[in-house]
Structures are given as structure tokens and as C-alpha cells.
Design a protein around this motif. Structure first.
Motif, PDB file in Angstrom:
ATOM      1  N   LYS A   9       1.088  -1.114   0.032  1.00  0.00           N
ATOM      2  CA  LYS A   9      -0.137   0.019   0.090  1.00  0.00           C
ATOM      3  C   LYS A   9       0.997   1.317  -0.142  1.00  0.00           C
ATOM      4  O   LYS A   9       1.849   1.385   0.789  1.00  0.00           O
ATOM      5  CB  LYS A   9      -0.660   0.049   1.321  1.00  0.00           C
ATOM      6  CG  LYS A   9      -2.014   0.961   1.329  1.00  0.00           C
ATOM      7  CD  LYS A   9      -3.098   0.689   2.312  1.00  0.00           C
ATOM      8  CE  LYS A   9      -2.158   0.944   3.776  1.00  0.00           C
ATOM      9  NZ  LYS A   9      -3.326   1.258   4.648  1.00  0.00           N
ATOM     10  N   HIS A  45      -6.313   0.905  -2.248  1.00  0.00           N
ATOM     11  CA  HIS A  45      -6.308   0.928  -0.902  1.00  0.00           C
ATOM     12  C   HIS A  45      -5.680   2.177  -0.076  1.00  0.00           C
ATOM     13  O   HIS A  45      -6.380   2.473   0.844  1.00  0.00           O
ATOM     14  CB  HIS A  45      -5.540  -0.516  -0.472  1.00  0.00           C
ATOM     15  CG  HIS A  45      -6.090  -1.771  -0.351  1.00  0.00           C
ATOM     16  ND1 HIS A  45      -5.795  -2.799  -1.152  1.00  0.00           N
ATOM     17  CD2 HIS A  45      -7.280  -2.186   0.192  1.00  0.00           C
ATOM     18  CE1 HIS A  45      -6.596  -3.713  -0.909  1.00  0.00           C
ATOM     19  NE2 HIS A  45      -7.435  -3.284  -0.178  1.00  0.00           N
ATOM     20  N   TYR A 136     -11.809  -2.834   3.157  1.00  0.00           N
ATOM     21  CA  TYR A 136     -10.583  -3.109   2.934  1.00  0.00           C
ATOM     22  C   TYR A 136     -10.093  -4.552   2.881  1.00  0.00           C
ATOM     23  O   TYR A 136      -9.532  -4.920   1.652  1.00  0.00           O
ATOM     24  CB  TYR A 136      -9.527  -2.318   4.022  1.00  0.00           C
ATOM     25  CG  TYR A 136      -8.073  -2.375   3.774  1.00  0.00           C
ATOM     26  CD1 TYR A 136      -7.738  -0.964   3.509  1.00  0.00           C
ATOM     27  CD2 TYR A 136      -7.184  -3.532   3.678  1.00  0.00           C
ATOM     28  CE1 TYR A 136      -6.101  -1.184   3.187  1.00  0.00           C
ATOM     29  CE2 TYR A 136      -5.971  -3.430   3.456  1.00  0.00           C
ATOM     30  CZ  TYR A 136      -5.473  -2.204   3.325  1.00  0.00           C
ATOM     31  OH  TYR A 136      -3.894  -2.091   2.973  1.00  0.00           O
ATOM     32  N   ASP A 143      -7.745  -8.866  -4.610  1.00  0.00           N
ATOM     33  CA  ASP A 143      -6.727  -8.533  -4.974  1.00  0.00           C
ATOM     34  C   ASP A 143      -5.654  -9.958  -5.402  1.00  0.00           C
ATOM     35  O   ASP A 143      -5.098 -10.272  -6.355  1.00  0.00           O
ATOM     36  CB  ASP A 143      -5.546  -7.941  -4.291  1.00  0.00           C
ATOM     37  CG  ASP A 143      -5.829  -6.549  -3.966  1.00  0.00           C
ATOM     38  OD1 ASP A 143      -6.300  -5.878  -5.117  1.00  0.00           O
ATOM     39  OD2 ASP A 143      -5.535  -5.897  -2.961  1.00  0.00           O
TER      40      ASP A 143
HETATM   41  N1  TRP Z   1      -2.761  -4.613   2.951  1.00  0.00           N
HETATM   42  C1  TRP Z   1      -1.635  -4.576   2.584  1.00  0.00           C
HETATM   43  C2  TRP Z   1      -0.703  -3.738   3.299  1.00  0.00           C
HETATM   44  O1  TRP Z   1      -0.972  -2.840   4.074  1.00  0.00           O
HETATM   45  C3  TRP Z   1      -1.470  -4.221   1.009  1.00  0.00           C
HETATM   46  C4  TRP Z   1      -2.066  -5.320   0.156  1.00  0.00           C
HETATM   47  C5  TRP Z   1      -3.130  -4.918  -0.581  1.00  0.00           C
HETATM   48  C6  TRP Z   1      -1.736  -6.545   0.095  1.00  0.00           C
HETATM   49  N2  TRP Z   1      -3.570  -5.911  -1.328  1.00  0.00           N
HETATM   50  C7  TRP Z   1      -2.888  -7.146  -0.914  1.00  0.00           C
HETATM   51  C8  TRP Z   1      -0.566  -7.683   0.335  1.00  0.00           C
HETATM   52  C9  TRP Z   1      -2.491  -8.378  -1.457  1.00  0.00           C
HETATM   53  C10 TRP Z   1      -0.763  -8.889  -0.184  1.00  0.00           C
HETATM   54  C11 TRP Z   1      -1.735  -9.202  -1.043  1.00  0.00           C
HETATM   55  O2  TRP Z   1       0.522  -3.737   3.428  1.00  0.00           O
END
Ligand code: TRP
Length: 331
Positions: A9, A45, A136, A143
Motif C-alpha cells: 500500500k 487501498h 479493505y 487482489d
Molecule cells: N494490505 C497490505 C498492506 O497494507 C497491502 C495489500 C493490499 C496486499 N492488497 C494485498 C498485500 C494483497 C498482499 C496481497 O501492506
């Protein structure tokens, strides 16, 4: 075949906690994998929290340049922006229809926000919570599932999100039969949290981080600020829980660590330890910093990489979304 996928992110400057905890292990895993890997920037995100246009744009470029500079092989690894792959958002909606609201009530980030509001005496405990923040974990699930990912290297703080992804995929599959691939949970030891220079968790919000691409002088200055005890130079130092040593181990060779441990035992000035730490860090970082600075100076080169990445990424996500549409009975 083992598809590795991970996202980062964009939250502003990448720090060495992001690098050591998420980026470096992901890049190494991609190098070892036979299959194509997917590394993406979770820009939408970031939209849950960043509503300033210029900041948003700058953050995305910084993260993209950082991934590229850290040495991914574009032939084996697809780098793309989440927002360039519309299939993810379609899947996110579909999955949200299979996600019990109660799951999301238990999400760490949401719970932390509620707790913060409670502490600040806010009447409305949902104060400052938009639906993007609440959903989220569903977007993150999309994803992952949109790419049939097998392995998702993430930091410790993201493990709960992976559990959500598995639970949601299971619910979908229970209803329609095997459609979505189960992503594998990360074994505990693989994910690590990096401590900040003040001894708390490294986080932008604590201002205790070391930006990965800080100019050399700044890097040295920050390293000199790393928290230690105040023992005299000649006193033996305890390696247990020693912060400069924690960092040193991440950047030094085994041989260098052995020597450093010997110096701790004999007694060594913290200034010397930190100088040595700075040197090993800069040895690893400086070639990457050069690439990073060049990319940031010519952003069209970043755009080109992302454009090509998105088109490759969509080949895979379009397959998955077709399967999903068929499964739910969309005509
Ligand atoms: N939420 C993760 C973070 O804050 C980032 C992320 C978004 C992510 N989608 C993902 C990580 C899918 C792995 C797979 O670091």
C-alpha cells in the motif's frame, strides 16, 4: 507451478521496515520461483486514507519506483497498479456478497479505529470510518483471488487479512463448487516486524523510521540516532534486544555478524557500531538509490513499466473473472 503475489500500500516514503519486512522477501521469493510472480501497488487501498490528489500521485510513483529499483526481474515478475486492473474491483463486489459483515467487524484496522474513537471519547464510534476502510479486507481478498495466487508473502500484521481471503474463497466455493484457488497462509517465521529507531514498531505514524532511499548523509544521521543503552565504550554490550545489531544482521554477511558479536563481548563504542551499521546498509542501498533517483527524475519510465505490467496482469485476472462470472450464472 506456484504463483506468488504481493501488494504494497503506498503510504508515502518507503522505509527500511517495508523493505526488509515485505519487499525484500517478496523479491527473493520471486527470484526463486519458476512461475510468473505478481507484485502490485495497492493504490486504491491508499484511497481509503489519502484524499489529496498530489499526495496520492506522488505516493504511487514513490512506491512504484521503489519496487523497480529494488531489483525485480521484469521478465519473471509483473509489476502493476491495482487500479489498472478493473477485474479486481468487479471481483471485490462479488466477494463482498459472500462476506459476512461480522467478519469485517473483527478486522484489526477497523477495530483499532473504533478503539481510538472510544479512547478519544467520541460518541460515534464509527467516526472517520469510510466504507473503503471497512471493506479493505474484501478488496485485498480480490487482489489475491483474481490471480489464483498460491503464496502471498506479507508482514505479520497482514496475516489476518490472509485468513479472511481463505474464508471468503471457501464460502464462495462452498456455494458454487471449486472456482477460486485457496491462497496459502504464510508460515509465521517468514514474516517479520522491524523495530523503529526509537525501539517501537517502525511506522510512519511514529516518525521513527529510516526511509529506504534517504540521501547518504541523512541515512547516516538517522543511523546515529538508533536507540541504545548508555553504557561506556569499554563495557561489554548485551546483544539481546540490541537495536543496532538487529539492523546490522539484516544487511551484514554472517562473517561480519560474527565479528560484530565479538566486539559486543569485548566492549565497543556505540558510535563505532553505528558507523559500521551505516556502511553495510549503504553498501546494499546505494545502487538501488541510484536507480530510484533516476526513475523519479523521469516518471515516464515508471509509467511505461506499469502499463506493460497491467496488460500482462489482466491476461490472468480476465481468466479468473470469466470463471467467476460463469460460476455465479451471469449471462
Ligand atoms: N494490505 C497490505 C498492506 O497494507 C497491502 C495489500 C493490499 C496486499 N492488497 C494485498 C498485500 C494483497 C498482499 C496481497 O501492506
Amino acid at each position: 507451478m506456484k504463483t506468488i503475489l504481493t501488494g504494497i500500500k503506498p503510504t508515502g516514503q518507503i522505509h527500511i521496515g517495508n523493505y526488509l519486512g515485505a519487499m525484500k522477501p517478496a523479491i527473493e521469493a520471486c527470484k526463486l520461483s519458476q512461475d510468473t510472480s505478481y507484485l502490485f501497488i495497492a493504490d486504491y487501498h491508499a484511497l481509503t486514507a489519502t484524499h489529496d490528489k498530489a499526495t496520492f500521485q506522488e505516493m504511487v510513483y514513490e512506491v512504484a519506483a521503489a519496487w523497480i529499483a529494488c531489483g525485480i526481474d521484469p521478465k519473471k515478475t509483473v509489476v502493476y497498479l491495482q487500479s489498472d486492473v478493473p477485474e479486481i474491483f468487479e471481483l471485490a463486489w462479488i466477494l463482498s456478497c459472500f462476506t459476512p459483515k461480522g467478519f469485517m467487524n473483527r478486522a484489526h484496522a477497523y477495530k483499532a479505529k473504533i478503539a481510538e474513537n472510544e479512547q478519544n471519547g467520541k460518541k460515534d464510534l464509527d467516526f472517520g470510518v469510510n466504507m473503503g476502510l471497512f471493506n479493505y479486507p474484501v478488496l485485498m481478498t480480490a487482489d489475491i483471488l483474481a490471480f489464483d495466487a498460491h503464496e502471498v508473502p506479507v508482514g505479520e500484521d497482514q496475516i489476518q487479512h490472509l485468513e479472511f481471503a481463505r474464508d471468503i474463497a471457501q464460502k464462495f466455493n462452498n456455494n458454487y463448487g471449486e472456482t477460486l484457488k485457496m491462497p496459502n497462509p504464510i508460515k509465521k517465521g517468514e514474516a517479520k516486524l522491524i523495530t523503529g529507531i526509537d525501539g517501537r514498531k517502525m511506522s510512519k505514524s511514529y516518525s521513527n523510521s529510516i526511509p529506504l532511499f534517504a540521501p547518504e548523509k541523512k541515512l547516516r544521521k538517522l543511523v546515529m540516532k538508533v536507540k541504545t543503552d548508555s553504557l561506556a565504550p569499554e563495557a561489554p554490550k548485551d546483544p539481546e534486544g540490541s537495536l543496532p545489531l538487529e539492523y546490522f544482521k539484516e544487511f551484514a554477511t554472517d562473517e561480519e555478524v560474527k565479528i560484530m558479536l565479538g566486539r559486543y563481548k569485548e566492549g565497543v563504542a556505540w558510535g563505532d557500531v553505528k558507523q559500521n551499521l551505516f556502511e553495510v546498509m549503504n553498501r546494499e542501498i546505494s545502487p538501488m538509490r541510484q536507480v530510484y533517483d533516476d526513475l523519479m527524475a523521469d516518471k515516464s519510465s515508471i509509467d511505461a513499466v506499469l502499463k506493460e505490467g497491467a496488460s500482462k496482469a489482466r491476461e490472468r485476472s480476465q481468466d479468473v473473472i470469466s470463471r467467476v462470472r460463469m460460476a455465479i450464472g451471469k449471462r
